[in-house]
Structure formats: structure tokens, C-alpha cells
Design a protein around this motif. Structure first.
Motif, mmCIF file in Angstrom:
data_model
loop_
_atom_site.group_PDB
_atom_site.id
_atom_site.type_symbol
_atom_site.label_atom_id
_atom_site.label_comp_id
_atom_site.label_asym_id
_atom_site.label_seq_id
_atom_site.Cartn_x
_atom_site.Cartn_y
_atom_site.Cartn_z
ATOM 1 N N GLN A 143 0.820 -1.217 0.000
ATOM 2 C CA GLN A 143 0.000 0.000 0.000
ATOM 3 C C GLN A 143 0.853 1.266 0.000
ATOM 4 O O GLN A 143 0.646 2.172 -0.821
ATOM 5 N N ALA A 147 1.561 4.077 -3.023
ATOM 6 C CA ALA A 147 1.351 5.518 -2.792
ATOM 7 C C ALA A 147 2.625 6.297 -3.101
ATOM 8 O O ALA A 147 2.574 7.398 -3.668
ATOM 9 N N GLN A 150 2.958 6.477 -6.842
ATOM 10 C CA GLN A 150 1.987 7.403 -7.438
ATOM 11 C C GLN A 150 2.392 8.860 -7.225
ATOM 12 O O GLN A 150 2.218 9.704 -8.104
ATOM 13 N N THR A 151 2.939 9.147 -6.036
ATOM 14 C CA THR A 151 3.255 10.546 -5.712
ATOM 15 C C THR A 151 4.606 10.978 -6.271
ATOM 16 O O THR A 151 4.740 12.087 -6.799
ATOM 17 N N VAL A 179 0.683 12.114 5.110
ATOM 18 C CA VAL A 179 -0.493 11.754 4.317
ATOM 19 C C VAL A 179 -1.511 12.883 4.421
ATOM 20 O O VAL A 179 -1.913 13.266 5.531
ATOM 21 N N GLY A 183 -5.368 11.384 0.845
ATOM 22 C CA GLY A 183 -4.587 10.161 0.749
ATOM 23 C C GLY A 183 -3.257 10.317 0.038
ATOM 24 O O GLY A 183 -2.455 9.385 0.014
ATOM 25 N N SER A 184 -3.004 11.479 -0.541
ATOM 26 C CA SER A 184 -1.724 11.670 -1.233
ATOM 27 C C SER A 184 -0.602 11.884 -0.220
ATOM 28 O O SER A 184 -0.839 12.277 0.929
ATOM 29 N N TYR A 247 0.541 4.206 7.357
ATOM 30 C CA TYR A 247 -0.166 4.715 6.174
ATOM 31 C C TYR A 247 -1.616 4.223 6.177
ATOM 32 O O TYR A 247 -2.548 5.004 5.925
ATOM 33 N N THR A 251 -4.930 6.623 6.504
ATOM 34 C CA THR A 251 -5.959 6.695 5.462
ATOM 35 C C THR A 251 -7.292 6.120 5.926
ATOM 36 O O THR A 251 -8.311 6.343 5.284
#
Ligand code: FE2
Length: 264
Positions: A143, A147, A150-151, A179, A183-184, A247, A251
Motif C-alpha cells: 500500500q 502511494a 503514485q506521488t 499523508v 490520501g496523497s 499509512y 488513510t
């Protein structure tokens, strides 16, 4: 009259904390005395991160520096029973603001901040075994790994950016992986014992899930002025399964477990 002031201050802190988090404070502390705040037991020996972070530094850091933050925040709120029902997490949003009685505002900011920051710092460290040294960072848990990708694009870019942020802190302070409410992820830095949860002091309000202490007391005995060397060593003892749990907690809204210890 004075008691009314104290109650109003506590209500302001709790209300601000709740509004910042978008939810009511965790149910367990409501109305229940948390005083004095008690330092938990460290779940690993001081030598656990040897030789990357030395035994003496960890011993002094946990048993002297962190213990002093506990002592000082307990001393500051001793005359304020209404503040004693708050967890250290609940003190963060208003720390350093007028929502806390003015004469203890600085003490709460520095020392409650110091408690929160160090609980997170020590919780995301793992023993420096040969196995972890060989594999750590090469396979991030799913997870938080997704993240990060993605970031930041990939782990290598994240590590580079985070390291540069930690190096950029002037004097004493912290670098964080946080975070946001959507969620970013973000990399942030704070001076002294501030942290991103101190929204009342102008910070993001994002939830830290990983943090490095770049005060000299975290590395000077072994590394002297070589902060880059300390940061490189620290990466090898980051407990990524714990960061992943942080994390997931951040979230899912269950944020109190991020700084909770088995003995607390
Ligand atoms: Fe520290």
C-alpha cells in the motif's frame, strides 16, 4: 473564574483538534485523566540499530531527551486539570496557539511536540540485522509502496527528495513523510519540535507516518557533524512494515495507533 479559563482552553484545544481531523477526538480519552503522560517501554534494546545508530546515542535519546520532554510537558500542564484529559495527539493542532493558556503555550509546543515526534521516530525504527540490511527498501509493502510510486514516481526519487529535505533543515528539526486528507503523500520539514499536525502554528495538518530527527543529539556522538552519513545509515533501519501500518491507519482515520506502544 480561573477554572472556567482552564476548561475553556481545554475545550478549545479539543474542538480545534476535532475540527482539524474532521472527526471527534478518539473516544477513549474523552473526560478521562491522562495525567501524567507516561513514557512507554522501548520495544527493542538501545543497541538494536548498531552499528548504524549507536547504543549510547539511542540510550541517551530515549532515556534522557525524550524523558525530559515528558517531564516538561507534565510540569507545564500540572496546574491545568482540564488539559490533563487530552492525549498528546490531541494537543498537537493547537500547540503554540492562543487555544492553550499563554504562559504554557511555548512549553506545550516544544515538549508535547517533542513527545509526539520521538514516539513516531522510535516506532518506525527496526533492528539492524544482516537480513534487514540486505533487503530493506528493496521491496516496500504494497500500500505505501504504491502511494510512493503514485506521488513521487518511484522509490529512488522519493528517497532522494526525502534525503534532500532532511539535509535542508537548518539547525534542529525534522523531515516527514505525511499523508494528506485525500490520501496523497508529501514530504515536509519542521524546525525544533514542531510537526505537521500543528495546524494552528501554520503547518499542513497532514498526518506524519515516517519521520527523521535531524537534531544533532540524534547522531553527533557517532557521526559528529556528518548529517548526510547519519541519514544514509537511518534508511537501513526504517521499519517499512510499520510505516505501511501507519499509512493504513492514516488513510482509515485510526490515527492514534501511529504513536501507540504496547506498554502504553
Ligand atoms: Fe531527538
Amino acid at each position: 473564574m480561573m477554572m472556567k479559563v482552564f476548561v475553556a482552553a481545554a475545550l478549545a484545544v479539543a474542538t480545534l483538534a476535532a475540527s482539524v481531523q474532521g472527526q471527534a477526538p478518539a473516544p477513549s480519552p474523552a473526560g478521562l485523566p491522562k495525567y501524567p503522560l507516561m513514557q512507554p517501554a522501548l520495544p527493542y534494546p538501545y543497541s538494536a540499530q548498531e552499528p548504524l545508530i549507536d547504543n549510547t546515542t539511542q540510550m541517551l535519546h530515549w532515556s534522557k531527551h525524550l524523558a525530559t520532554y515528558y517531564e516538561n510537558v507534565n510540569k507545564a500542564i500540572m496546574p491545568f486539570p482540564a488539559l490533563q484529559v487530552l492525549t498528546v495527539e490531541q494537543m498537537m493542532p493547537a500547540a503554540g496557539t492562543s487555544a492553550v493558556p499563554m504562559n504554557i503555550s511555548k512549553a506545550v509546543r516544544n515538549n508535547a511536540g517533542g513527545v509526539y515526534n520521538h514516539l513516531l521516530f522510535f516506532k518506525i525504527l527496526m533492528p539492524a540485522t544482516a537480513a534487514t540490511n540486505a533487503s530493506n527498501n528493496s521491496m516496500l509493502p504494497q500500500q505505501v509502496g504504491q502511494a510512493i510510486n503514485q506521488t513521487f514516481g518511484n522509490y529512488t526519487v522519493f528517497k532522494k527528495n526525502f534525503t534532500e529535505a532532511a539535509l535542508s533543515v537548518f539547525g534542529s528539526g525534522w523531515a516527514w513523510l505525511t499523508v494528506a486528507k485525500n490520501g496523497s503523500l508529501a514530504i515536509e520539514t519542521t524546525p525544533n519540535q514542531d510537526n505537521p499536525l500543528m495546524v494552528g502554528a501554520g503547518y499542513s495538518g497532514n498526518q506524519p507516518i515516517l519521520g527523521i530527527d535531524v537534531w544533532e543529539h540524534a547522531y553527533y556522538l557517532k557521526r559528529q557533524n556528518r548529517r548526510p552519513e547519519y541519514i544514509m545509515a537511518w534508511w537501513y533501519v526504517v521499519n517499512w512494515p510499520q510505516v505501511n501500518m501507519n499509512y493504513m491507519a492514516a488513510t482509515s482515520g485510526n490515527k492514534t495507533m501511529i504513536t501507540s506502544y504496547a506498554s502504553s
